[in-house]
Design a protein around this motif. Structure first.
Motif, PDB file in Angstrom:
ATOM      1  N   ASN A   1      37.757  39.092  32.727  1.00 21.59           N
ATOM      2  CA  ASN A   1      36.198  38.952  33.564  1.00 21.59           C
ATOM      3  C   ASN A   1      35.543  37.780  33.820  1.00 21.59           C
ATOM      4  O   ASN A   1      34.542  37.677  34.023  1.00 21.59           O
ATOM      5  CB  ASN A   1      34.758  40.023  33.412  1.00 21.59           C
TER       6      ASN A   1
ATOM      7  N   HIS B   1      40.265  46.489  38.681  1.00 23.45           N
ATOM      8  CA  HIS B   1      39.702  47.909  39.302  1.00 23.45           C
ATOM      9  C   HIS B   1      40.694  48.661  40.414  1.00 23.45           C
ATOM     10  O   HIS B   1      40.481  49.949  40.785  1.00 23.45           O
ATOM     11  CB  HIS B   1      38.822  47.107  39.870  1.00 23.45           C
TER      12      HIS B   1
ATOM     13  N   THR C   1      39.315  41.717  35.772  1.00 27.13           N
ATOM     14  CA  THR C   1      38.175  42.801  36.493  1.00 27.13           C
ATOM     15  C   THR C   1      37.306  41.845  36.540  1.00 27.13           C
ATOM     16  O   THR C   1      36.601  40.816  36.103  1.00 27.13           O
ATOM     17  CB  THR C   1      37.688  43.217  35.128  1.00 27.13           C
TER      18      THR C   1
END
Ligand SMILES: Cc1ncc(C[n+]2csc(CCOP(=O)(O)OP(=O)(O)O)c2C)c(N)n1
Ligand SMILES: CC(=O)[C@@H](O)[C@H](O)COP(=O)(O)O
Ligand SMILES: [Mg+2]
Length: 628
Positions: free
Chosen positions: A175, A249, A274
């Motif tokens: 992320n 996602h 993500t």
């Protein structure tokens, strides 16, 4: 909540249709946000793993297939889907569920984590065990991009990469964030990989529809093609079959990809992308602020405290900037805890002398040693618990060479909600036995500043420990003054009973002393100990007590006992401190009281041990196990 209320185990989840998974994800994300806003805890990383968690429990036959979550701060969706939805209100509270995976909390928590970068090693161990035992199960490690920066993760990749016959899947949850923005070459590399996203997207279309046999053929063709059009990824060079990056996602990407990976043999590596804070705009915009919030109103977001209490962390951060102004040799180092260690202002004011080395505690200590060899004065800001990971570097690279490194040990003692994994209970014991070390424990905010200056000015390895959170409200003087090395001070003159108090225990010791009319010494230094003060008080008092917010075994009290023995003073000392057991999560003050380390507890322990007051009902300190 129409779907989530009926999910009490992953088996329930696996009965849902693929079409129901997206609405389930929406419900789960809303539940996480609502729950954490009421209890406090880790938020942005949990919002980012909702779909990944659903896909993992949907595709893998958990708990028979093992999931090992790195750090584990992102496992609230996992806990909710594995039967703990209705316990989330007790998160990180005494006798409530932990904020991290815990083996004794659930069979779905296959490995206790919280200190980062352990998941690949543990999952590999489980995969090899399955092979040895002839069990056909999958082991999956889910590790974040920040946690991937620790050397231990690469030790595990190096070992796993040559094991073609184990069933291991490593999922990198990328992320592009640690707690702070990520640092280092790995982050830049991952960004380059992500820039090749078009390639992955095309590649995965094939994988998502091909049946396994064809998949193998496609894979061989792909390897050939890939070698022609792009170099192998770092992870392929380590021997893994690398797939990705894919959207972490997108359940329609995750599920077929995981299903296909399940069919492949040998070490597999899936790179998912993500967003930290996904689905809650305020957290998406500021994943740092929402990494570990307290209670807040989701509609309004986190409000800054109106009159924030001065914390020891802030005392350190202010001192660091002031000291840097005075001494150009100061270099500030953090292993990925810029905010937690109070170094945001230091980075802004002294960017050229600020080093966030990533989650790499071992490297942070030896990096500091190298700086010290060249005459600079590094300050390593590190939580007591995280310094445990760099113990050999501390001994071998710093203390043995008597190098001038200052360790600012925040979160020393009980930390409360994070529980046993983050407790800074052992630094007095694990530091005291190391030659050349100077060790100080601050009893209030002003003394903390003085001790930091004392340790920094001292030309050798020095550690200053201070607790998590606010102090006792002492005024902090601006001067950068020092304390004479190895000296304690008498804070209260009483008689018959002498209490040798260390750091955060000085205040409760003074409370206890009021009732007992005891003498209280603020010892200040655990090493070098003020032996003259020990001698003076031991010879003038009948009853001797030591108290510390640290493990009793080998800590400050042991130093007092050793000094009495060396002085030939044949008196015992009642050692009060943290018991020889792991202390789970709860409110720090409550936990200290349960350990008998508040004013009443100290007084009761002394009266009980020495049978001083028949009338007093002595309540023995008792820490009921609060593990579930
Ligand atoms: C050994 C160790 N050092 C530091 C920490 C503090 N810490 C907890 S989470 C975190 C960032 C982890 O980043 P990443 O793995 O990318 O997970 P994310 O929060 O992005 O989901 C850090 C530094 C820790 N838990 N363990
Ligand atoms: C998961 C982790 O290790 C960190 O987020 C840690 O919980 C921070 O602790 P503090 O809240 O004491 O800074
Ligand atoms: Mg991350």
């Amino acid at each position: 909540m129409t779907l989530l209320k009926d999910i009490n185990s992953p088996a329930d989840l696996r009965h849902l249709s693929r079409a129901q998974l997206k609405p389930l994800a929406d419900e789960l994300r809303a539940f996480v946000l609502d729950s954490v806003s009421k209890t406090g805890g880790h938020l942005s990383s949990n919002l980012g793993t909702v779909e990944l968690t659903i896909a993992l429990h949907y595709v893998f036959n958990t708990p028979d297939d093992r999931l090992v979550w790195d750090v584990g701060h992102q496992t609230y969706p996992h806990k909710i889907l594995t039967g703990r939805r209705d316990q989330m209100h007790s998160l990180r509270q005494f006798n409530g569920i932990s904020g991290f995976p815990k083996r004794d909390e659930s069979e779905f928590d296959t490995f206790g984590t919280a200190h980062s970068s352990t998941s690949i090693s543990a999952a590999l161990g489980m995969a090899v065990a399955a092979k040895i035992k002839g069990e056909n199960r999958h082991s999956v490690a889910i590790i974040g991009d920040g946690s991937m920066t620790a050397g231990m993760a690469f030790e595990a990749l190096n070992n796993a990469g040559v094991m073609e016959d184990v069933n291991l899947l490593v999922i990198l949850n990328d992320n592009d964030m640690s707690i702070s923005p990520p640092v280092g070459a790995l982050n830049r590399y991952l960004a380059r990989l992500m820039s090749g996203k078009f390639y992955a997207a095309a590649r995965n279309v094939g994988k998502s529809v091909l049946p396994p046999p064809m998949l193998e053929i496609a894979k061989r063709l792909e390897e050939h093609a890939k070698g022609m059009i792009m170099p192998a990824t770092l992870f392929e060079e380590f021997g893994f079959n690398y797939i990705g990056p894919i959207d972490g996602h997108d359940l329609e990407a995750l599920i077929p990809t995981l299903q296909n990976l399940k069919e492949l043999k040998g070490p597999q590596f899936l790179h998912v992308v993500t967003k930290k804070g996904q689905g809650y705009k305020l957290a998406e915009a500021d994943p740092v602020l929402y990494h570990g919030p307290g209670k807040f109103n989701p509609a309004e977001g986190i409000k800054p405290a109106t009159a924030p209490k001065l914390t020891y962390t802030k005392v350190f951060g202010d001192w660091l900037c002031d000291m840097a102004e005075q001494d150009k040799r100061l270099v500030g180092i953090t292993p990925a805890m810029r905010e937690g260690s109070g170094m945001v202002e230091f980075e802004q004011q002294y960017p050229s002398r600020y080093y966030d080395v990533g989650i790499a505690e071992q490297h942070s200590v030896t990096f500091a040693a190298g700086l010290a060899c060249e005459g600079l004065k590094p300050v390593v800001a590190i939580y007591s618990t995280f310094l445990q990971r760099a113990y050999d570097q501390l001994i071998h690279d710093v203390a043995l060479q008597n190098l001038d490194v200052t360790f600012a040990l925040d979160r020393a003692g009980l930390v409360g909600a994070d529980g046993a994994t983050h407790a800074g209970n052992y630094d007095l014991a694990y530091l005291r036995c190391i030659p050349n070390m100077v060790i100080m424990a601050a009893s209030d905010e002003n003394e903390c500043r003085q001790m930091l200056t004392t340790g920094f000015q001292y030309n050798g390895p020095a550690a200053i420990r201070y607790p998590r959170g606010a102090g006792i409200g002492a005024e902090v003087k601006k001067e950068l003054t020092t304390i004479p090395l190895g000296t304690g001070e008498v804070k209260r003159q009483g008689k018959r009973i002498a209490i040798f108090a260390f750091g955060s225990m000085v205040a409760p010791a003074l409370q206890a002393a009021e009732k007992l009319n005891a003498t209280v010494a603020n010892m200040r230094f655990i090493k070098p100990l003020d032996v003259a003060l020990v001698k003076q008080l031991a010879e003038s008092h009948d009853i001797l007590v030591s108290v510390e917010e640290g493990a009793k075994m080998g800590g400050a009290g042991s130093a007092i006992a050793e000094a009495l023995a060396e002085l030939g003073i044949n008196k015992s000392v009642l050692i009060l401190g943290l018991p020889d057991q792991f202390i789970d999560h709860g409110e720090a003050g409550q936990l200290l009281a349960l350990c008998g380390l508040d004013g009443v507890g100290i007084s009761n322990s002394i009266q009980g041990h020495y049978h001083l007051a028949e009338a007093t009902t002595v309540v023995e300190p008792r820490l009921v196990s609060n593990s579930n």
